[in-house]
Scaffold this active site. Structure first.
Site, mmCIF file in Angstrom:
data_model
loop_
_atom_site.group_PDB
_atom_site.id
_atom_site.type_symbol
_atom_site.label_atom_id
_atom_site.label_comp_id
_atom_site.label_asym_id
_atom_site.label_seq_id
_atom_site.Cartn_x
_atom_site.Cartn_y
_atom_site.Cartn_z
ATOM 1 N N GLY A 97 1.934 4.338 3.779
ATOM 2 C CA GLY A 97 2.186 3.695 3.524
ATOM 3 C C GLY A 97 3.483 4.681 2.272
ATOM 4 N N ASP A 121 -3.394 -6.452 -6.362
ATOM 5 C CA ASP A 121 -3.997 -5.983 -5.970
ATOM 6 C C ASP A 121 -4.416 -7.044 -4.463
ATOM 7 O OD1 ASP A 121 -6.643 -5.806 -4.771
ATOM 8 O OD2 ASP A 121 -7.756 -5.975 -6.910
ATOM 9 N N GLY A 168 -0.849 8.208 1.563
ATOM 10 C CA GLY A 168 -1.034 7.854 2.848
ATOM 11 C C GLY A 168 0.111 7.421 3.525
ATOM 12 N N GLY A 177 0.638 -1.222 -0.165
ATOM 13 C CA GLY A 177 -0.264 0.229 0.169
ATOM 14 C C GLY A 177 0.933 1.130 0.132
ATOM 15 N N THR A 182 1.073 3.522 -2.031
ATOM 16 C CA THR A 182 1.578 4.865 -3.185
ATOM 17 C C THR A 182 0.286 5.452 -2.723
ATOM 18 O OG1 THR A 182 -0.453 3.848 -4.258
ATOM 19 C CG2 THR A 182 1.521 3.288 -5.779
ATOM 20 N N SER A 208 -4.455 -0.210 14.457
ATOM 21 C CA SER A 208 -4.713 0.179 14.175
ATOM 22 C C SER A 208 -5.743 0.986 16.083
ATOM 23 C CB SER A 208 -6.143 0.665 13.858
ATOM 24 O OG SER A 208 -7.037 1.809 13.792
ATOM 25 N N TYR A 227 -14.306 -4.479 10.412
ATOM 26 C CA TYR A 227 -12.698 -3.318 10.051
ATOM 27 C C TYR A 227 -12.144 -3.241 11.669
ATOM 28 C CZ TYR A 227 -9.454 0.612 10.297
ATOM 29 O OH TYR A 227 -8.526 1.248 9.869
HETATM 30 N N1 LIG Z 1 -6.026 7.223 8.067
HETATM 31 C C1 LIG Z 1 -5.819 6.697 8.850
HETATM 32 O O1 LIG Z 1 -6.565 7.325 9.783
HETATM 33 C C2 LIG Z 1 -5.449 5.136 10.093
HETATM 34 C C3 LIG Z 1 -5.672 5.434 11.434
HETATM 35 C C4 LIG Z 1 -5.653 3.544 11.676
HETATM 36 C C5 LIG Z 1 -5.093 3.223 10.956
HETATM 37 N N2 LIG Z 1 -4.882 3.200 9.685
HETATM 38 C C6 LIG Z 1 -3.907 1.592 9.047
HETATM 39 O O2 LIG Z 1 -3.013 2.236 7.924
HETATM 40 C C7 LIG Z 1 -2.998 1.551 7.081
HETATM 41 C C8 LIG Z 1 -3.030 2.540 5.679
HETATM 42 O O3 LIG Z 1 -3.903 3.499 5.216
HETATM 43 P P1 LIG Z 1 -4.339 4.375 4.802
HETATM 44 O O4 LIG Z 1 -5.071 5.800 5.445
HETATM 45 O O5 LIG Z 1 -2.943 4.872 4.578
HETATM 46 O O6 LIG Z 1 -4.591 4.613 3.449
HETATM 47 P P2 LIG Z 1 -4.408 5.337 2.193
HETATM 48 O O7 LIG Z 1 -4.488 6.551 1.966
HETATM 49 O O8 LIG Z 1 -6.409 4.708 1.591
HETATM 50 O O9 LIG Z 1 -3.764 4.400 1.039
HETATM 51 C C9 LIG Z 1 -3.964 2.969 1.207
HETATM 52 C C10 LIG Z 1 -2.751 2.246 -0.319
HETATM 53 O O10 LIG Z 1 -2.689 0.642 -0.551
HETATM 54 C C11 LIG Z 1 -3.452 0.873 -1.377
HETATM 55 N N3 LIG Z 1 -3.574 -0.605 -1.691
HETATM 56 C C12 LIG Z 1 -5.643 -0.298 -1.341
HETATM 57 N N4 LIG Z 1 -5.886 -1.594 -1.510
HETATM 58 C C13 LIG Z 1 -4.947 -2.040 -2.388
HETATM 59 C C14 LIG Z 1 -5.537 -3.796 -2.760
HETATM 60 N N5 LIG Z 1 -6.344 -3.930 -2.382
HETATM 61 N N6 LIG Z 1 -3.898 -4.290 -3.081
HETATM 62 C C15 LIG Z 1 -2.680 -3.450 -3.175
HETATM 63 N N7 LIG Z 1 -2.824 -2.781 -2.981
HETATM 64 C C16 LIG Z 1 -4.085 -1.762 -2.026
HETATM 65 C C17 LIG Z 1 -3.569 2.326 -2.126
HETATM 66 O O11 LIG Z 1 -3.168 1.914 -3.273
HETATM 67 P P3 LIG Z 1 -3.472 1.859 -4.863
HETATM 68 O O12 LIG Z 1 -4.828 2.245 -4.791
HETATM 69 O O13 LIG Z 1 -2.750 1.880 -6.153
HETATM 70 O O14 LIG Z 1 -3.750 0.152 -4.562
HETATM 71 C C18 LIG Z 1 -2.202 3.024 -1.359
HETATM 72 O O15 LIG Z 1 -1.636 2.955 -1.628
HETATM 73 C C19 LIG Z 1 -4.407 0.851 6.563
HETATM 74 O O16 LIG Z 1 -3.601 -0.177 7.186
HETATM 75 C C20 LIG Z 1 -4.867 1.247 7.876
HETATM 76 O O17 LIG Z 1 -5.856 0.253 8.168
HETATM 77 C C21 LIG Z 1 -5.249 4.152 9.377
#
Ligand SMILES: NC(=O)c1ccc[n+]([C@@H]2O[C@H](COP(=O)([O-])OP(=O)(O)OC[C@H]3O[C@@H](n4cnc5c(N)ncnc54)[C@H](OP(=O)(O)O)[C@@H]3O)[C@@H](O)[C@H]2O)c1
Ligand SMILES: *[C@@H]1O[C@H](CO)[C@@H](O)[C@H](O)[C@H]1NC(C)=O
Length: 324
Positions: free
Chosen positions: A69, A114, A67, A63, A65, A193, A206
């Site tokens: 990651g 994916d 946020g 992930g 690309t 999380s 979730y």
């Molecule tokens: N943001 C928050 O507030 C928060 C809070 C607690 C925990 N987290 C955890 O932190 C992690 C990252 O979250 P984020 O907020 O940074 O997410 P995000 O901004 O939605 O980014 C998700 C990343 O994963 C890739 N991705 C999504 N679905 C995929 C799939 N099926 N296969 C391969 N790649 C996939 C997306 O790229 P593509 O679309 O190009 O595939 C993107 O690079 C997650 O595990 C989330 O549960 C986040």
């Protein structure tokens, strides 16, 4: 009578003291181990210092690309690690590769996958990782859905969520662990999380998937300790990313809602220093305070919060539909 009162009050005294000790231990152990790790090199200068020395030359980030990651990848590159970026969209992978390569002198490889596809993707990843010594695996990929009762969430979405949030962490770790064990070196970072702290009605699967990450990480940590492999559980609170872009409040940022860059800088700083962290000091304080409340109250407040977020999400969806 006086004796009974005395017994009761010493009972309360003992339980109270134990509770305070347990609270302080539970919430400060991570901070202490970070402080210890920061001070250690002054007393033992021969210890490996950089992430590359500690764990190895390559990091795999799922992930990668967007946020958190993407910013993990950038920060690891800043610290000299070569990268393998994994996500679904080739164009985004190329863009992020160019961006990071223009900033730092590291090698970057990417894999289009994916994770929602399940079993079939892991052999492909294994093949593409052939010959690469993975020092750090960052299991970051994760997904959420608009808050909704389980009967209204589509079956496809639920399968994807289970497969992406839990399957990827388990199976990618399974693929890469043997080579780390072979080298007696490595770190596995799992993005859980703070939603693991209580059930979240309307985000039931979730929150449960994030609880899975907690127990998975903790169990593995003990399993691989003898192999000198470091497992780290990272539990963010809200970080301003696409995942919650529908919320104006979160998107505006601020102390409670760091952007992904600040978050990842801070979280990577803790890598190798503590096995459990919220990654960002304000999130650590929030988490400790939340833990003070009994589960039922945490569930109540979690529910209230997400009820409001649900309304924001629905409004956001409506607005988006009106745009097109
Ligand atoms: N943001 C928050 O507030 C928060 C809070 C607690 C925990 N987290 C955890 O932190 C992690 C990252 O979250 P984020 O907020 O940074 O997410 P995000 O901004 O939605 O980014 C998700 C990343 O994963 C890739 N991705 C999504 N679905 C995929 C799939 N099926 N296969 C391969 N790649 C996939 C997306 O790229 P593509 O679309 O190009 O595939 C993107 O690079 C997650 O595990 C989330 O549960 C986040
Ligand atoms: C969950 O979502 C439903 C709509 O699907 C809503 O009516 C209900 O208030 C929400 N329940 C909770 C506990 O937030």
């Amino acid at each position: 009578m006086a004796l009974i009162l005395q017994v009761i009050s010493s009972g309360i005294y003992i339980v109270g003291s134990l509770s305070i000790v347990a609270f302080l231990y539970d919430n400060l152990k991570s901070l202490f181990s970070i402080i210890k790790a920061v001070l250690e090199p002054y007393f033992r200068p021969n210890l490996p210092k950089t992430l590359v020395e500690k764990f190895g030359q390559w990091a795999v980030v799922t992930g990668a690309t967007d946020g958190i990651g993407k910013e993990y990848a950038r920060e690891l590159a800043r610290q000299g690690l070569n990268l393998v970026l994994i996500s679904r969209t080739k164009e985004k992978l190329i863009a992020v590769t160019n961006e990071i390569e223009s900033q730092y002198n590291v090698k970057i490889k990417w894999i289009v996958v994916d994770f929602a596809k399940g079993r079939e993707v892991y052999d492909q990843i294994e093949e593409e990782l052939n010959g690469i010594d993975v020092g750090i695996l960052v299991n970051n990929v994760g997904m959420i859905h608009d808050p909704e009762t389980l009967d209204k969430v589509s079956e496809d979405t639920l399968w994807d969520l289970l497969t992406v949030n839990m399957g990827s962490v388990t199976m990618l770790t399974r693929k890469i662990l043997p080579q780390m064990i072979g080298r007696r070196k490595g770190a596995i970072v799992n993005l859980g999380s703070s939603s693991e702290l209580q059930p979240l009605p309307n985000l039931t699967a979730y929150a449960a998937s994030k609880k899975f990450i907690t127990h998975f990480s903790k169990g593995l940590e003990y399993e691989v300790a003898d192999h000198n492999i470091h497992v780290q559980l990272v539990m963010p609170n809200f970080v301003a990313t696409n995942m919650n872009a529908y919320s104006d409040k979160v998107r505006q940022g601020g102390l409670l809602f760091p952007n992904a860059y600040s978050y990842a800088r801070s979280a990577v700083f803790t890598l190798g220093k503590t096995s459990e962290t919220n990654g960002f000091w304000v999130h650590g304080i929030q988490y400790a305070l939340m833990k003070l409340a009994p589960m039922q109250i945490r569930t109540y407040f979690g529910n209230q919060l997400f009820k409001r977020l649900r309304i924001e999400a629905l409004e956001h969806r409506q607005k988006k539909q009106n745009l097109y």
